[in-house]
Write an enzyme that holds these catalytic residues in place. Structure first.
Site, PDB file in Angstrom:
ATOM      1  N   LYS A  65      16.082  21.561   4.271  1.00  0.00           N
ATOM      2  CA  LYS A  65      16.209  20.171   4.723  1.00  0.00           C
ATOM      3  C   LYS A  65      17.655  19.694   4.537  1.00  0.00           C
ATOM      4  CE  LYS A  65      12.053  19.103   6.070  1.00  0.00           C
ATOM      5  NZ  LYS A  65      11.896  20.463   6.614  1.00  0.00           N
ATOM      6  N   ARG A  94       0.528  -8.644   9.281  1.00  0.00           N
ATOM      7  CA  ARG A  94       1.503  -8.015  10.186  1.00  0.00           C
ATOM      8  C   ARG A  94       0.873  -7.041  11.170  1.00  0.00           C
ATOM      9  NH1 ARG A  94       6.537  -6.270   6.533  1.00  0.00           N
ATOM     10  NH2 ARG A  94       7.492  -5.898   8.555  1.00  0.00           N
ATOM     11  N   HIS A 136      -5.970 -14.135   9.518  1.00  0.00           N
ATOM     12  CA  HIS A 136      -5.658 -12.708   9.607  1.00  0.00           C
ATOM     13  C   HIS A 136      -6.788 -11.825   9.101  1.00  0.00           C
ATOM     14  CE1 HIS A 136      -1.731 -13.939  10.868  1.00  0.00           C
ATOM     15  NE2 HIS A 136      -1.550 -14.638   9.769  1.00  0.00           N
ATOM     16  N   PRO A 174       0.760  -1.235   0.000  1.00  0.00           N
ATOM     17  CA  PRO A 174       0.000   0.000   0.000  1.00  0.00           C
ATOM     18  C   PRO A 174       0.794   1.290   0.000  1.00  0.00           C
ATOM     19  CG  PRO A 174      -0.137  -1.145   2.133  1.00  0.00           C
ATOM     20  CD  PRO A 174       1.007  -1.676   1.374  1.00  0.00           C
ATOM     21  N   GLU A 175       1.105   1.808  -1.141  1.00  0.00           N
ATOM     22  CA  GLU A 175       1.495   3.208  -1.266  1.00  0.00           C
ATOM     23  C   GLU A 175       0.305   3.897  -1.931  1.00  0.00           C
ATOM     24  OE1 GLU A 175       5.456   3.894  -2.826  1.00  0.00           O
ATOM     25  OE2 GLU A 175       6.050   1.847  -2.369  1.00  0.00           O
TER      26      GLU A 175
END
Length: 289
Positions: free
Chosen positions: A164, A121, A102, A2-3
């Site tokens: 940054k 997970r 799960h 999942p992105e």
DNA sequence: AGTTGCACCTGGCTGC
DNA sequence: TGCAGCCAGGTGCAAC
């Protein structure tokens, strides 16, 4: 899985069955995922009608008719699947029967469909937040610019990169700067832009704060790779599948991710794998500068 | 204050 | 075949 492209693919698949449907029954099968479920989770959802299913960053947001929204994150291994009413007998060939061990949440809809959340997970989570408090919630408030929004361009990148001290890789993975990119699509976008993941993010900002041409190239590459991935139904790594049990196809279009020691299609150089802040980075040392 | 590294969890793959 | 070790799409937080 999942992105951003995978979450968006899930959103589109779920929207088709969820919109306007009533949650007839909610079966919460364990007390927690990454975090404990909200108090009276199933009770607060039961009977509610879903008015919209939105995405912000990697979050799915279901607006309910109760003035609350169900906020969901898939973590690393979360997925949804839809089962239509008659789920006895073997599944159609080619469709996965994910391991039920799960299956953590089952939503039964008024239409007879069941939406099952599976997450081996358990890095995913679900929250219930009042719509009024939604925008101010820390998770959503701190999310960076949406890379598929109209405002996303080289100038925005230059703005968030300014000052940054980190590499492009780390900066792009920072959800507070740009929302929704993960390890795969950062590698792929940097490859397409011809930029080294090791390069400092500030090198894309001119002294006066304006974007360099590199920044504009990168913004274009990010948008392009995300749009292509969504069009392909996202990427299916390991056992991840789309809502209907089918596979996304974008993983076949990875140009560097997972391709260490292969040759670069653009320059013939060798694709390298290095570790940056604990995560694998794939890039071509020949044409990414 | 800004960055980095670890922890959270399970399963799949590799190599001995 | 068995098993130890390593790796994985994410992210919050402790430690520098």
């Amino acid at each position: 899985m999942p992105e951003l492209p995978e979450v968006e693919t899930v959103r589109r698949g779920l929207e088709a069955v969820l919109l306007g449907a009533q949650l007839r029954r909610v079966d919460q099968r364990r007390p927690d995922l990454r975090f404990p479920f909200p108090e009276r989770f199933a009770e607060r959802l039961t009977g509610r009608i879903v008015g919209a299913l939105r995405r912000r960053a990697k979050y799915l947001i279901a607006d309910l008719d109760s003035a609350e929204s169900l906020v969901m994150h898939l973590g690393m291994s979360g997925s949804f699947r839809i089962e239509q009413g008659l789920s006895t007998g073997p599944p159609p060939s080619g469709m996965s029967t994910k391991d039920p061990a799960h299956d953590h949440v089952v939503f039964e809809l008024s239409t007879g469909a069941r939406i099952i959340y599976n997450d081996p997970r358990r890095f995913g989570f679900m929250l219930l937040i009042s719509r009024q408090a939604l925008a101010a919630h820390p998770l959503l408030r701190s999310a960076g610019v949406e890379p598929l929004s109209d405002e996303f361009d080289g100038a925005i990148l230059a703005k968030v990169f300014a000052g940054k001290r980190t590499s492009l890789k780390a900066a792009l993975l920072d959800q507070k700067l740009v929302a929704g990119l993960g390890n795969i699509y950062v590698c792929e976008a940097l490859y397409r832009a011809g930029l080294s993941p090791l390069r400092l993010s500030t090198t894309l900002v001119r002294r006066n704060g304006a974007p360099s041409t590199r920044a504009m190239r990168l913004a274009h590459a990010i948008r392009e790779v995300l749009e292509e991935a969504i069009a392909a139904g996202g990427s299916s790594l390991r056992d991840h599948r789309t809502i209907n049990g089918g596979l996304g196809y974008f993983q076949h279009n990875f140009r560097v991710y997972g391709r260490a020691d292969n040759s670069c299609a653009r320059c013939g150089g060798t694709i390298k794998r290095v570790t940056q802040s604990g995560r694998a980075t794939f890039y071509c040392g020949g044409c990414q500068r």
